[in-house]
Design an enzyme around this catalytic site. Structure first.
Site, PDB file in Angstrom:
ATOM      1  N   THR A 133     -60.362   2.054  20.288  1.00  0.00           N
ATOM      2  CA  THR A 133     -61.583   2.841  20.431  1.00  0.00           C
ATOM      3  C   THR A 133     -61.454   3.975  21.435  1.00  0.00           C
ATOM      4  OG1 THR A 133     -62.358   1.207  22.032  1.00  0.00           O
ATOM      5  CG2 THR A 133     -63.082   0.938  19.742  1.00  0.00           C
ATOM      6  N   GLU A 134     -60.402   3.963  22.247  1.00  0.00           N
ATOM      7  CA  GLU A 134     -60.244   5.026  23.250  1.00  0.00           C
ATOM      8  C   GLU A 134     -60.049   6.404  22.616  1.00  0.00           C
ATOM      9  OE1 GLU A 134     -56.203   2.782  23.448  1.00  0.00           O
ATOM     10  OE2 GLU A 134     -58.195   2.449  22.655  1.00  0.00           O
ATOM     11  N   VAL A 135     -59.639   6.444  21.346  1.00  0.00           N
ATOM     12  CA  VAL A 135     -59.448   7.737  20.691  1.00  0.00           C
ATOM     13  C   VAL A 135     -60.779   8.475  20.532  1.00  0.00           C
ATOM     14  CG1 VAL A 135     -57.339   7.022  19.494  1.00  0.00           C
ATOM     15  CG2 VAL A 135     -59.542   6.790  18.338  1.00  0.00           C
ATOM     16  N   ILE A 137     -62.927   8.878  22.780  1.00  0.00           N
ATOM     17  CA  ILE A 137     -63.226   9.631  24.007  1.00  0.00           C
ATOM     18  C   ILE A 137     -62.025  10.479  24.450  1.00  0.00           C
ATOM     19  CG2 ILE A 137     -65.049   8.093  24.815  1.00  0.00           C
ATOM     20  CD1 ILE A 137     -62.985   6.857  26.750  1.00  0.00           C
ATOM     21  N   PHE A 139     -58.711   9.658  24.561  1.00  0.00           N
ATOM     22  CA  PHE A 139     -57.501   8.999  25.067  1.00  0.00           C
ATOM     23  C   PHE A 139     -56.587   8.673  23.895  1.00  0.00           C
ATOM     24  CE2 PHE A 139     -59.495   6.873  29.075  1.00  0.00           C
ATOM     25  CZ  PHE A 139     -59.494   8.095  29.713  1.00  0.00           C
TER      26      PHE A 139
END
Length: 152
Positions: A133-135, A137, A139
């Site tokens: 899920t960091e993609v 935001i 990352f």
């Protein structure tokens, strides 16, 4: 309270994330305890297989958001050390001389998905959710991608 519990039963070593109030989010301290506990389990001659599991409803929600906010004020060297710290944990699990099984009872997101990905096997309940899920935001899951691509 310990962030990681370790027990042995019937030649199976159980390493349990014990931070359910924070959805077992990865902090610098938790990663350090995991590294030490995997080292202990690897050296334990009574253990043939290791199961990585978690207390609470979430396997691991990834990086601790409060810790991520602190990283913004870190120097380049401090951020590099933090990345190395997580990479060393992933590498330790990936190259362990014993089989490591992730027992995922809930969400395994971002770094938590990475933690499951570096294990030899993953057993999950049907409701478990996996994702980087960091993609969303901005990352890139660059540390785990090395291991994930090799597995694929």
């Amino acid at each position: 309270m310990k962030l990681v519990d370790y027990s042995v039963k019937d030649r199976i070593g159980y390493i349990t994330l014990n931070r359910p109030e924070k959805r077992n989010a990865l902090s610098f301290e938790l990663v350090g305890e995991l590294k030490n506990t995997f080292e202990q389990a690897e050296q334990d001659e009574h253990v043939k297989v290791i199961v990585l599991k978690a207390n609470g409803e979430t396997f691991c929600a990834g990086a601790d958001l409060a810790y991520l906010q602190k990283l913004q004020s870190f120097s380049r060297e401090e951020n590099l050390e933090d990345s190395r710290h997580l990479k060393e944990l992933f590498y330790k699990i990936y190259t362990l001389n014993k089989v490591v099984i992730a027992q995922v009872q809930g969400h395994a997101l971002a770094g938590g998905c990475g933690l499951a990905s570096v294990c030899d096997f993953v057993f999950a309940v049907p409701e478990a959710k996996f994702g980087y899920t960091e993609v969303k935001i901005g990352f890139i899951p660059s540390i785990v991608m090395v291991f994930l691509i090799r597995k694929i």
